[in-house]
Design an enzyme around this catalytic site. Structure first.
Site, short mmCIF file in Angstrom:
data_model
loop_
_atom_site.label_atom_id
_atom_site.label_comp_id
_atom_site.label_asym_id
_atom_site.label_seq_id
_atom_site.Cartn_x
_atom_site.Cartn_y
_atom_site.Cartn_z
N CYS A 57 0.85 -1.20 0.00
CA CYS A 57 0.00 0.00 0.00
C CYS A 57 0.88 1.25 0.00
O CYS A 57 1.84 1.35 0.77
CB CYS A 57 -0.91 0.00 1.22
SG CYS A 57 -2.01 1.43 1.25
N CYS A 61 0.45 5.04 6.87
CA CYS A 61 -0.18 4.89 8.19
C CYS A 61 0.79 4.18 9.14
O CYS A 61 1.20 3.05 8.88
CB CYS A 61 -1.48 4.11 8.07
SG CYS A 61 -2.53 4.71 6.72
N CYS A 64 0.44 0.48 10.33
CA CYS A 64 -0.03 -0.57 9.41
C CYS A 64 1.04 -1.50 8.87
O CYS A 64 2.07 -1.07 8.33
CB CYS A 64 -0.79 0.06 8.26
SG CYS A 64 -1.64 -1.18 7.28
N CYS A 101 -16.60 -8.94 6.09
CA CYS A 101 -15.96 -7.67 5.78
C CYS A 101 -14.68 -7.91 4.98
O CYS A 101 -13.79 -8.64 5.42
CB CYS A 101 -15.65 -6.94 7.08
SG CYS A 101 -14.83 -5.37 6.81
N CYS A 133 -19.64 -5.93 4.06
CA CYS A 133 -18.90 -4.73 4.43
C CYS A 133 -17.59 -4.76 3.64
O CYS A 133 -17.02 -5.83 3.46
CB CYS A 133 -18.61 -4.75 5.93
SG CYS A 133 -17.55 -3.38 6.46
N CYS A 193 -19.49 2.52 8.88
CA CYS A 193 -18.73 1.87 9.95
C CYS A 193 -17.47 2.71 10.13
O CYS A 193 -16.62 2.75 9.24
CB CYS A 193 -18.37 0.44 9.56
SG CYS A 193 -17.28 -0.37 10.75
N ARG A 265 -17.97 -1.91 18.26
CA ARG A 265 -17.21 -3.15 18.10
C ARG A 265 -15.89 -3.10 18.86
O ARG A 265 -15.07 -2.20 18.64
CB ARG A 265 -16.95 -3.43 16.61
CG ARG A 265 -16.20 -4.75 16.36
CD ARG A 265 -16.14 -5.13 14.89
NE ARG A 265 -17.45 -5.05 14.30
CZ ARG A 265 -17.80 -4.19 13.36
NH1 ARG A 265 -16.91 -3.37 12.87
NH2 ARG A 265 -19.02 -4.16 12.88
N1 SAM Z 1 -6.64 0.55 3.14
C1 SAM Z 1 -7.92 0.87 3.62
C2 SAM Z 1 -7.91 2.09 4.52
O1 SAM Z 1 -6.94 2.31 5.23
O2 SAM Z 1 -8.89 2.84 4.50
C3 SAM Z 1 -8.64 -0.26 4.31
C4 SAM Z 1 -7.90 -1.22 5.21
S1 SAM Z 1 -7.21 -0.58 6.73
C5 SAM Z 1 -6.23 -1.92 7.25
C6 SAM Z 1 -8.60 -0.45 7.82
C7 SAM Z 1 -8.38 0.07 9.21
O3 SAM Z 1 -7.81 -0.93 10.04
C8 SAM Z 1 -7.45 1.25 9.39
O4 SAM Z 1 -8.07 2.46 9.11
C9 SAM Z 1 -7.12 1.17 10.87
O5 SAM Z 1 -8.04 1.93 11.63
C10 SAM Z 1 -7.26 -0.32 11.18
N2 SAM Z 1 -5.93 -0.92 11.45
C11 SAM Z 1 -4.98 -1.19 10.53
N3 SAM Z 1 -3.87 -1.70 11.11
C12 SAM Z 1 -4.11 -1.76 12.43
C13 SAM Z 1 -3.33 -2.18 13.55
N4 SAM Z 1 -2.08 -2.63 13.42
N5 SAM Z 1 -3.89 -2.11 14.77
C14 SAM Z 1 -5.16 -1.65 14.92
N6 SAM Z 1 -5.93 -1.23 13.90
C15 SAM Z 1 -5.42 -1.28 12.66
C1 DTB Z 2 -11.37 -1.89 11.80
O1 DTB Z 2 -11.69 -0.86 12.42
N1 DTB Z 2 -10.62 -2.88 12.27
C2 DTB Z 2 -10.40 -3.89 11.26
C3 DTB Z 2 -11.35 -3.44 10.13
N2 DTB Z 2 -11.76 -2.14 10.56
C4 DTB Z 2 -10.93 -3.48 8.74
C5 DTB Z 2 -8.97 -4.01 10.85
C6 DTB Z 2 -8.08 -4.35 12.00
C7 DTB Z 2 -6.74 -4.60 11.43
C8 DTB Z 2 -5.78 -5.08 12.48
C9 DTB Z 2 -4.43 -5.29 11.95
C10 DTB Z 2 -4.34 -6.34 10.88
O2 DTB Z 2 -4.84 -7.47 11.06
O3 DTB Z 2 -3.68 -6.05 9.87
FE1 SF4 Z 3 -2.77 1.31 3.37
FE2 SF4 Z 3 -2.72 0.22 5.80
FE3 SF4 Z 3 -3.09 2.84 5.55
FE4 SF4 Z 3 -5.06 1.12 4.76
S1 SF4 Z 3 -4.29 1.42 6.84
S2 SF4 Z 3 -4.29 2.92 3.67
S3 SF4 Z 3 -3.78 -0.60 4.02
S4 SF4 Z 3 -1.22 1.70 4.94
#
Ligand code: SAM
Ligand code: DTB
Ligand code: SF4
Length: 322
Positions: A57, A61, A64, A101, A133, A193, A265
């Site tokens: 990606c 973030c 992530c 989802c 979702c 959501c 949630r």
């Molecule tokens: N790429 C898309 C976006 O960021 O909008 C969708 C997927 S992203 C993984 C969805 C959400 O998961 C993020 O906005 C964040 O709030 C949550 N998330 C991602 N990594 C996480 C982590 N390591 N711990 C907790 N929440 C996480």
């Molecule tokens: C949200 O608020 N939590 C979920 C879902 N929306 C997509 C994602 C959590 C991701 C946790 C880290 C991972 O498994 O990569």
């Molecule tokens: Fe990309 Fe992760 Fe950010 Fe979603 S949360 S935009 S997958 S870097």
């Protein structure tokens, strides 16, 4: 507390700060009362997650595992096959999930083959009798309308943290970009959501700001995921201080009071929590979880241990809590 629960820009940030500063048990007691007025306290909504496109990606973030900027243990994989996704959704249904989802590591939705494929996934998963979702990053109004037409029930797009802390977490997408996507989703008639993450070095003020932003969305989100950071090796937040259980309970209780009708949630980070900590979150108004062994790229509690916890608490997984 009804004045606190109106989705109005009149809601003062100070009121949210005061709420968060209350003694924990007072807060939980009031949140439990609000919860019982608006929801059945013996029911839990269960969603299952699947990553349909993993890693690589372009966004930065800091939490992530899927950002291409960091070297993490996550292996990238291209768009999943529809057959495979339908199979996973069928298994989720059999395990008792009521919502499926699908998440893609995209900055934004781009028109073309991959988006057409997501639309087909939504149609097929909906056809199995599951709620649908997706979380695909930013999207425009037309893309939101096409998702709605395909049968999408919910779009997940988080604010992640409060506006003052946001720049320390993400630089490649603005807070306003997020709000615009949420508006596009709402206008297309898709349920919203939207939540955030705790444990990213934010202050109590930053948490108040996040809750304030969520509560003044008008209408308020139908679903509010509260995640605790899953610290992933190689990300800038890998060494973040683990979140104390009481912080999760406190924020969930405040969210319940501020957004009485939303399904809240208890999301990422459950694997690191005790059964007792999770139970207090349910008492304080959390009425949804992610089920299944994996979130998107990190582990979630095993289905057998969740089933045991639900049984101890007398909680039933339901198809629809609202
Ligand atoms: N790429 C898309 C976006 O960021 O909008 C969708 C997927 S992203 C993984 C969805 C959400 O998961 C993020 O906005 C964040 O709030 C949550 N998330 C991602 N990594 C996480 C982590 N390591 N711990 C907790 N929440 C996480
Ligand atoms: C949200 O608020 N939590 C979920 C879902 N929306 C997509 C994602 C959590 C991701 C946790 C880290 C991972 O498994 O990569
Ligand atoms: Fe990309 Fe992760 Fe950010 Fe979603 S949360 S935009 S997958 S870097």
């Amino acid at each position: 507390m009804t004045t606190l629960s109106q989705p109005s820009s009149d809601l003062a940030l100070e009121a949210v700060q005061e709420l968060l500063a209350r003694p924990l048990l007072d807060l939980v007691y009031e949140a439990a009362q609000v919860h019982r007025t608006h929801h059945r306290p013996d029911e839990l909504q269960c969603s299952e997650l699947l990553s349909i496109k993993t890693g690589a990606c372009p966004e930065d973030c800091a939490y992530c595992s899927q950002s291409s900027r960091y070297t993490t243990p996550v292996e990238r994989s291209p768009m999943a096959e529809i057959r495979e996704v339908v199979q996973r959704a069928q298994e989720a249904l059999e395990r008792g999930a009521d919502r499926f989802c699908m998440g893609a590591a995209w900055r934004q939705v781009k028109d073309g083959e991959a988006f057409e494929s997501v639309l087909n996934m939504v149609r097929e998963v909906k056809g199995l009798g599951l709620e649908t979702c997706v979380t695909l990053g930013m999207l425009d109004g037309e893309q939101a309308r096409r998702l709605k037409e395909a049968g999408l029930d919910y779009y997940n797009h988080n604010l992640d943290t409060g506006p003052s802390h946001y720049d320390k977490i993400v630089s490649t997408r603005s807070y306003d970009d997020r709000l615009q996507t949420l508006e596009n989703v709402r206008e297309a008639g898709i349920s919203v959501c939207c939540g955030g993450i705790l444990g990213m070095g934010e202050s109590e003020f930053d948490r108040a700001e996040l809750l304030h932003q969520l509560a003044i969305l008008d209408p308020q989100p139908e679903s509010v995921p509260i995640n605790s950071l899953v610290a992933v090796e190689g990300t800038p937040l890998a060494q973040a201080e683990p979140l104390d259980w009481s912080e999760m309970v406190r924020v969930i209780a405040a969210a319940r009071i501020l957004m009485p009708r939303a399904v809240i949630r208890l999301s990422a980070g459950r694997k690191e929590m005790t059964e007792e900590g999770q139970s207090l979150c349910f008492l304080a108004g959390a009425n949804s979880i992610f089920v299944g062994d994996e979130l998107l790229t990190t582990p979630n509690p095993a289905p057998q241990s969740d089933a045991a916890l639900l049984s101890k608490l007398g909680l039933k997984a339901v198809r629809e809590t609202r």
